[in-house]
Scaffold this active site. Structure first.
Site, short mmCIF file in Angstrom:
data_model
loop_
_atom_site.label_atom_id
_atom_site.label_comp_id
_atom_site.label_asym_id
_atom_site.label_seq_id
_atom_site.Cartn_x
_atom_site.Cartn_y
_atom_site.Cartn_z
CB SER A 185 -12.26 -9.42 -3.39
OG SER A 185 -11.62 -8.25 -3.87
CG HIS A 223 -12.28 -10.35 -7.88
ND1 HIS A 223 -12.80 -10.41 -9.16
CD2 HIS A 223 -12.47 -9.07 -7.47
CE1 HIS A 223 -13.28 -9.22 -9.50
NE2 HIS A 223 -13.09 -8.38 -8.48
CG ASP A 267 -11.04 -5.55 -6.86
OD1 ASP A 267 -11.83 -5.63 -7.81
OD2 ASP A 267 -11.24 -6.06 -5.74
CG MET A 282 -9.37 0.04 -7.93
SD MET A 282 -9.92 0.47 -6.28
CE MET A 282 -10.87 -1.00 -5.86
CG HIS A 339 -13.06 -5.67 -11.30
ND1 HIS A 339 -13.82 -5.44 -10.18
CD2 HIS A 339 -13.56 -4.86 -12.27
CE1 HIS A 339 -14.75 -4.53 -10.46
NE2 HIS A 339 -14.60 -4.15 -11.71
CG MET A 351 -12.89 -1.17 -11.07
SD MET A 351 -12.99 -1.44 -9.30
CE MET A 351 -11.85 -2.83 -9.14
CG MET A 359 -19.25 -3.21 -10.57
SD MET A 359 -18.08 -4.30 -9.73
CE MET A 359 -17.91 -3.51 -8.12
CG ASP A 414 -16.65 -7.24 -7.17
OD1 ASP A 414 -16.46 -7.36 -5.95
OD2 ASP A 414 -15.81 -6.74 -7.96
N GLY A 451 -20.23 -6.19 -1.44
CA GLY A 451 -21.17 -6.46 -0.37
C GLY A 451 -21.71 -7.88 -0.36
N GLY A 482 -15.00 -10.05 -0.59
CA GLY A 482 -13.77 -9.61 0.06
C GLY A 482 -13.91 -9.64 1.57
C1 DX5 Z 1 -14.85 -2.96 -5.28
C2 DX5 Z 1 -14.14 -4.20 -5.76
C3 DX5 Z 1 -14.49 -5.44 -5.02
C4 DX5 Z 1 -14.23 -5.41 -3.56
C5 DX5 Z 1 -15.41 -6.07 -2.92
O1 DX5 Z 1 -14.65 -1.95 -6.18
O2 DX5 Z 1 -14.42 -4.42 -7.14
O3 DX5 Z 1 -13.90 -6.60 -5.61
O4 DX5 Z 1 -13.07 -6.08 -3.14
O5 DX5 Z 1 -15.28 -5.96 -1.54
P1 DX5 Z 1 -16.38 -6.42 -0.51
O6 DX5 Z 1 -16.65 -7.87 -0.75
O7 DX5 Z 1 -15.75 -6.11 0.78
O8 DX5 Z 1 -17.61 -5.57 -0.79
ZN ZN Z 2 -13.76 -6.38 -8.09
#
Ligand code: DX5
Ligand code: ZN
Length: 223
Positions: free
Chosen positions: A8, A33, A35, A37, A66, A68, A137, A175, A177, A197
């Site tokens: 990510s 990936h 993100d 937002m 993705h 959001m 998620m 996605d 943690g 990520g």
């Molecule tokens: C969070 C994102 C993820 C994020 C995950 O809202 O959708 O893609 O990058 O990050 P890690 O892998 O650090 O939890």
């Molecule tokens: Zn994501």
């Protein structure tokens, strides 16, 4: 069904996004990936279509985008034009979700539906025939570096079993943690697309991190 690893870009150094995108590809990532937002659907603002366009120019691997966004329907064509290969919207979005998924398909990208950690599996059953992937998620969306919510694991199994019962081929993505351990747990519950990520970009050797994650998850995968 194959395990795929998707670094990510949110966890990359923003001063070196192009190098970070290339690093994922050179390390053997199956896709990147990205993100997006809007500061409304989630309390953070991240990348726009220009970042997708940058990644498209320098990479050969597919781009998983993705969204959001409260109103993802208004941005679908822009992200596909920018180079998104798969486009994930949220079931909790404020739009006509079936219509939005249909538009993604029409414009030539892979449609995906996403559920927040507290959203029940059956919320997406009405659109399951329309999608190629379902993203569970495993953190509250908005930020990288959060702790995996293990309560989401049974939901992956419910979605996997439901897809089987209706004869639907489906990729299940996780996605939030994701590290070696939580990747393996997710695979054991039916997830085959793993977004990571912090755990991958934080490594000195991303290539061996990706290879290990792929192998551990493949050993545990039950679909
Ligand atoms: C969070 C994102 C993820 C994020 C995950 O809202 O959708 O893609 O990058 O990050 P890690 O892998 O650090 O939890
Ligand atoms: Zn994501």
């Amino acid at each position: 069904m194959k395990i795929q690893i998707l670094p990510s870009l949110l966890a990359a150094d923003v001063g070196n996004l192009e190098a970070a995108a290339r690093r994922a590809e050179q390390s053997g990532a199956d896709a990147l990936h990205i993100d997006v937002m809007d500061g409304h659907f989630v309390p953070n603002i991240s990348f726009g279509p220009n970042v997708v366009q940058m990644a498209k120019k320098c990479l050969k691997i597919p781009l998983s985008v993705h969204l959001m966004l409260s109103k993802p329907d208004q941005y679908i064509s822009r992200f596909i034009e920018a180079g998104a290969d798969s486009l994930l919207i949220h079931i909790e979005a404020e739009c006509d979700v079936p219509e939005a998924l249909e538009l993604i398909r029409e414009l030539g990208a892979r449609p995906g539906i996403t559920l927040n950690p507290e959203t029940a599996a059956d919320m997406i059953f009405p659109v399951i025939e329309q999608v190629d992937e379902v993203l569970c998620m495993t953190v509250h969306p908005g930020y990288g570096g959060q702790v995996f919510i293990a309560d989401v694991l049974p939901k992956m199994r419910i979605i996997r079993e439901h897809a089987k019962s209706v004869g639907k081929q489906l990729d299940i993505m996780v996605d939030g943690g994701i590290n070696l351990e939580t990747a393996a747990q997710s695979a054991a519950h039916g997830a085959n697309l793993l977004v990571a990520g912090t755990s991958l970009y934080g490594l000195q050797d991303m290539a061996s991190g990706i290879a290990q994650m792929r192998q551990r998850a493949a050993e545990m995968l039950v679909v």
